[in-house]
Design a protein around this motif. Structure first.
Motif, PDB file in Angstrom:
ATOM      1  N   GLN A  39       0.838  -1.182   0.000  1.00 38.70           N
ATOM      2  CA  GLN A  39       0.000   0.000   0.000  1.00 38.70           C
ATOM      3  C   GLN A  39       0.880   1.242   0.000  1.00 38.70           C
ATOM      4  O   GLN A  39       1.630   1.477   0.945  1.00 38.70           O
ATOM      5  CB  GLN A  39      -0.931   0.019   1.218  1.00 38.70           C
ATOM      6  CG  GLN A  39      -1.947   1.141   1.194  1.00 38.70           C
ATOM      7  CD  GLN A  39      -3.024   0.967   2.248  1.00 38.70           C
ATOM      8  OE1 GLN A  39      -2.846   0.257   3.235  1.00 38.70           O
ATOM      9  NE2 GLN A  39      -4.157   1.611   2.047  1.00 38.70           N
ATOM     10  N   LYS A  43      -3.070   5.381  -1.648  1.00 35.34           N
ATOM     11  CA  LYS A  43      -3.562   4.379  -2.591  1.00 35.34           C
ATOM     12  C   LYS A  43      -4.122   3.183  -1.848  1.00 35.34           C
ATOM     13  O   LYS A  43      -3.876   2.988  -0.663  1.00 35.34           O
ATOM     14  CB  LYS A  43      -2.448   3.943  -3.536  1.00 35.34           C
ATOM     15  CG  LYS A  43      -1.947   5.062  -4.439  1.00 35.34           C
ATOM     16  CD  LYS A  43      -0.977   4.529  -5.477  1.00 35.34           C
ATOM     17  CE  LYS A  43      -0.546   5.633  -6.444  1.00 35.34           C
ATOM     18  NZ  LYS A  43       0.386   5.111  -7.485  1.00 35.34           N
ATOM     19  N   GLN A  44      -4.875   2.367  -2.552  1.00 32.69           N
ATOM     20  CA  GLN A  44      -5.432   1.169  -1.930  1.00 32.69           C
ATOM     21  C   GLN A  44      -4.358   0.088  -1.814  1.00 32.69           C
ATOM     22  O   GLN A  44      -3.321   0.153  -2.449  1.00 32.69           O
ATOM     23  CB  GLN A  44      -6.607   0.651  -2.768  1.00 32.69           C
ATOM     24  CG  GLN A  44      -6.209   0.109  -4.132  1.00 32.69           C
ATOM     25  CD  GLN A  44      -7.405  -0.400  -4.916  1.00 32.69           C
ATOM     26  OE1 GLN A  44      -8.550  -0.095  -4.600  1.00 32.69           O
ATOM     27  NE2 GLN A  44      -7.152  -1.193  -5.935  1.00 32.69           N
ATOM     28  N   ARG A  45      -4.643  -0.878  -0.981  1.00 33.79           N
ATOM     29  CA  ARG A  45      -3.747  -2.015  -0.807  1.00 33.79           C
ATOM     30  C   ARG A  45      -3.948  -2.980  -1.964  1.00 33.79           C
ATOM     31  O   ARG A  45      -5.065  -3.403  -2.250  1.00 33.79           O
ATOM     32  CB  ARG A  45      -4.028  -2.701   0.521  1.00 33.79           C
ATOM     33  CG  ARG A  45      -3.070  -3.801   0.889  1.00 33.79           C
ATOM     34  CD  ARG A  45      -3.408  -4.337   2.274  1.00 33.79           C
ATOM     35  NE  ARG A  45      -3.180  -3.315   3.290  1.00 33.79           N
ATOM     36  CZ  ARG A  45      -3.645  -3.410   4.530  1.00 33.79           C
ATOM     37  NH1 ARG A  45      -4.369  -4.447   4.896  1.00 33.79           N
ATOM     38  NH2 ARG A  45      -3.390  -2.455   5.402  1.00 33.79           N
ATOM     39  N   ASP A  46      -2.872  -3.314  -2.639  1.00 35.58           N
ATOM     40  CA  ASP A  46      -2.939  -4.201  -3.793  1.00 35.58           C
ATOM     41  C   ASP A  46      -2.109  -5.459  -3.560  1.00 35.58           C
ATOM     42  O   ASP A  46      -1.088  -5.419  -2.877  1.00 35.58           O
ATOM     43  CB  ASP A  46      -2.406  -3.496  -5.050  1.00 35.58           C
ATOM     44  CG  ASP A  46      -3.310  -2.368  -5.503  1.00 35.58           C
ATOM     45  OD1 ASP A  46      -2.777  -1.360  -6.014  1.00 35.58           O
ATOM     46  OD2 ASP A  46      -4.530  -2.488  -5.355  1.00 35.58           O
ATOM     47  N   GLU A  88       8.647   3.412  -7.778  1.00 33.26           N
ATOM     48  CA  GLU A  88       7.221   3.099  -7.675  1.00 33.26           C
ATOM     49  C   GLU A  88       6.949   1.865  -6.822  1.00 33.26           C
ATOM     50  O   GLU A  88       5.790   1.545  -6.560  1.00 33.26           O
ATOM     51  CB  GLU A  88       6.605   2.914  -9.066  1.00 33.26           C
ATOM     52  CG  GLU A  88       7.350   1.955  -9.975  1.00 33.26           C
ATOM     53  CD  GLU A  88       8.307   2.676 -10.919  1.00 33.26           C
ATOM     54  OE1 GLU A  88       9.007   3.614 -10.462  1.00 33.26           O
ATOM     55  OE2 GLU A  88       8.368   2.265 -12.104  1.00 33.26           O
ATOM     56  N   ALA A  91       6.365   1.553  -0.735  1.00 33.63           N
ATOM     57  CA  ALA A  91       5.074   1.245  -0.120  1.00 33.63           C
ATOM     58  C   ALA A  91       5.320   0.529   1.206  1.00 33.63           C
ATOM     59  O   ALA A  91       6.450   0.142   1.504  1.00 33.63           O
ATOM     60  CB  ALA A  91       4.231   0.354  -1.032  1.00 33.63           C
TER      61      ALA A  91
END
Length: 119
Positions: A39, A43-46, A88, A91
């Motif tokens: 995450q 942003k959402q947790r992916d 990128e 997180a």
């Protein structure tokens, strides 16, 4: 019930590597497909990568060819080897089960481990 504890994060330069670990207690590992999630701020947790109890793996497109997920069921530990890290990839990384027809809930999320990729 059980708990999940992630470790191994840190600050690394682009192109560097890190290896994350996920220690699971209780019955979390038993016959469960496990996953690494991340995450980023705002942003959402992916899901990043998943591994079945039999060792079959799947990866999100952004990390294919760079990340490798593995598990040691005897040690109740899962790993994520991350190579060629990019900004990128920054997180908080978490581990948990993967929701399936036979596993319909997540266990309590751990605190995660912070990965920062920056020069």
């Amino acid at each position: 019930q059980g708990s999940l504890v992630e470790s191994g994060g840190g600050l690394v330069q682009p192109g560097g590597s890190l290896k994350l670990s996920c220690a699971a207690s209780g019955s979390i590992f038993a016959a469960n497909t496990m996953g690494w999630y991340r995450q980023a701020p705002g942003k959402q947790r992916d899901v990043v990568a998943t591994i079945t109890s039999g060792g079959s793996t799947n990866y999100a497109d952004p990390v294919k060819g760079r990340f490798t997920i593995s598990r040691d069921s005897a040690k109740k530990t899962m790993y994520l080897q991350m190579n060629n890290l990019k900004p990128e990839d920054t997180a908080v990384y978490y581990c948990n089960v993967v929701i399936t027809p036979t596993q319909r809930y997540y266990y309590a999320w751990g605190q995660g481990t912070q990965v920062a990729v920056s020069s």
